[in-house]
Design a protein around this motif. Structure first.
Motif, PDB file in Angstrom:
ATOM      1  N   LEU A 103       1.006  -0.707  -0.041  1.00 55.33           N
ATOM      2  CA  LEU A 103      -0.208   0.115   0.107  1.00 55.33           C
ATOM      3  C   LEU A 103       1.039   1.235   0.187  1.00 55.33           C
ATOM      4  O   LEU A 103       0.667   2.497  -0.485  1.00 55.33           O
ATOM      5  N   TYR A 150       0.258   3.810  -3.048  1.00 50.54           N
ATOM      6  CA  TYR A 150      -0.455   5.083  -3.083  1.00 50.54           C
ATOM      7  C   TYR A 150       1.507   6.556  -2.522  1.00 50.54           C
ATOM      8  O   TYR A 150       0.733   7.312  -2.486  1.00 50.54           O
ATOM      9  N   ASN A 198      -5.918   7.946   0.627  1.00 51.03           N
ATOM     10  CA  ASN A 198      -6.348   6.805  -0.520  1.00 51.03           C
ATOM     11  C   ASN A 198      -5.552   5.920   0.497  1.00 51.03           C
ATOM     12  O   ASN A 198      -6.382   4.627   0.966  1.00 51.03           O
ATOM     13  N   LYS A 221      -7.072   5.214   4.677  1.00 52.36           N
ATOM     14  CA  LYS A 221      -8.560   4.128   4.341  1.00 52.36           C
ATOM     15  C   LYS A 221      -8.166   2.795   3.860  1.00 52.36           C
ATOM     16  O   LYS A 221      -8.950   1.750   4.598  1.00 52.36           O
ATOM     17  N   TYR A 222      -7.520   2.975   3.060  1.00 50.90           N
ATOM     18  CA  TYR A 222      -7.305   1.414   2.803  1.00 50.90           C
ATOM     19  C   TYR A 222      -6.317   0.519   4.061  1.00 50.90           C
ATOM     20  O   TYR A 222      -6.394  -0.694   4.099  1.00 50.90           O
ATOM     21  N   ALA A 254      -8.149  -2.508   5.210  1.00 48.87           N
ATOM     22  CA  ALA A 254      -7.227  -3.673   4.569  1.00 48.87           C
ATOM     23  C   ALA A 254      -7.137  -5.363   5.502  1.00 48.87           C
ATOM     24  O   ALA A 254      -7.779  -6.466   5.325  1.00 48.87           O
ATOM     25  N   TYR A 299     -16.535   3.649   0.137  1.00 47.90           N
ATOM     26  CA  TYR A 299     -14.588   3.375   0.037  1.00 47.90           C
ATOM     27  C   TYR A 299     -14.743   3.928  -1.625  1.00 47.90           C
ATOM     28  O   TYR A 299     -13.196   4.213  -1.530  1.00 47.90           O
ATOM     29  N   THR A 323     -11.681  -6.692  -4.459  1.00 45.14           N
ATOM     30  CA  THR A 323     -11.779  -5.393  -4.126  1.00 45.14           C
ATOM     31  C   THR A 323      -9.952  -5.204  -3.875  1.00 45.14           C
ATOM     32  O   THR A 323      -9.224  -4.014  -4.228  1.00 45.14           O
ATOM     33  N   ILE A 339      -7.678  -1.739  -5.392  1.00 43.15           N
ATOM     34  CA  ILE A 339      -7.136  -1.412  -4.664  1.00 43.15           C
ATOM     35  C   ILE A 339      -5.910  -1.242  -5.433  1.00 43.15           C
ATOM     36  O   ILE A 339      -5.084  -0.033  -5.111  1.00 43.15           O
TER      37      ILE A 339
END
Length: 250
Positions: A68, A72, A83, A86-87, A91, A178, A224, A228
């Motif tokens: 992640l 990002y 972003n 939130k992930y 997760a 989300y 999902t 992502i």
């Protein structure tokens, strides 16, 4: 030292967080199906007496958290990092939903509700910079839950039994907050595609019978995570190519 314009120190922090969160997911997986509080003093008492590290979940969350940060990056503003934030929060709940639904064929209401509550907060945080994003996320919630609710109701009328669990409906509704309208539709398409492929494999290999219930939650979780980590344009092109049998030309 930098990797993808992110200092290696951030990856180290993400790795440590992933290990801790992975063990916490193991705790969630034991408490939620029994309708017990997750945030409780019992966690310290139980682990002090009988601590058993779940190395698999710890490794999974470590990899996800590092991935992640790589995907990002680290931005200069809170909204810019939203972003990623939130992930990082979503997760572990996704991994928990996968494990519990796979083992017990349920997605606990408390887990779905927590996703929903946090999703609402995040949706309105986006509204601080762009109200259109919040509106899109609210539509995503309605579309995600609505699509799966329609499938559940229609399947029940046609086959006389539940085609999909209400836990899946609630999960998709929460995820819509989300990902927004377009992305939640993409997630639904990927989930059905993965579900169809895996369903055939499980039945052909005789792991499952044709009339045996196969939990759909894990397919939603896989879809999902694909959404992502894989850029939106690549997903759209891949899905259009698959569903048009290669006739789609960009």
């Amino acid at each position: 030292m930098y990797i993808n314009d992110v200092h290696i120190g951030y990856y180290l922090v993400a790795a440590i967080m992933g290990l801790a969160v992975g063990q916490f997911v193991d705790w969630m997986n034991r408490r939620l199906p029994e309708y017990k509080k997750v945030f409780s003093k019992e966690i310290f008492r139980e682990y002090k007496i009988n601590y058993k590290p779940n190395y698999i979940l710890m490794a999974i969350m470590l990899i996800i958290y590092i991935a992640l940060v790589y995907r990002y990056g680290i931005q200069n503003t809170f909204i810019g990092n939203l972003n990623l934030i939130k992930y990082l929060i979503l997760a572990p709940m996704l991994v928990s939903a996968f494990v519990i639904d796979y083992k017990l064929l349920i997605i606990p209401n408390r887990l779905n509700l927590t996703m929903f509550e946090i999703g609402l907060v995040i949706a309105f945080l986006y509204g601080a910079s762009n109200v259109a994003i919040t509106i899109d996320m609210l539509f995503g919630m309605l579309a995600g839950g609505g699509i799966f609710l329609a499938i559940t109701l229609i399947g029940g009328l046609i086959y006389g039994k539940e085609a999909m669990g209400l836990g899946d409906v609630k999960l998709m509704g929460a995820l819509g907050l989300y990902f927004g309208l377009t992305n939640i539709i993409i997630i639904a398409m990927i989930a059905f595609l993965v579900g169809a492929i895996m369903g055939v494999i499980l039945i052909v290999s005789k792991i499952k019978k044709s009339d045996e219930y196969i939990p759909f939650g894990p397919f939603i979780v896989i879809a999902t995570f694909v959404s992502i980590f894989v850029p939106f344009d690549i997903l759209v092109n891949a899905l259009m190519t698959i569903f048009t049998l290669g006739m789609y030309k960009r």
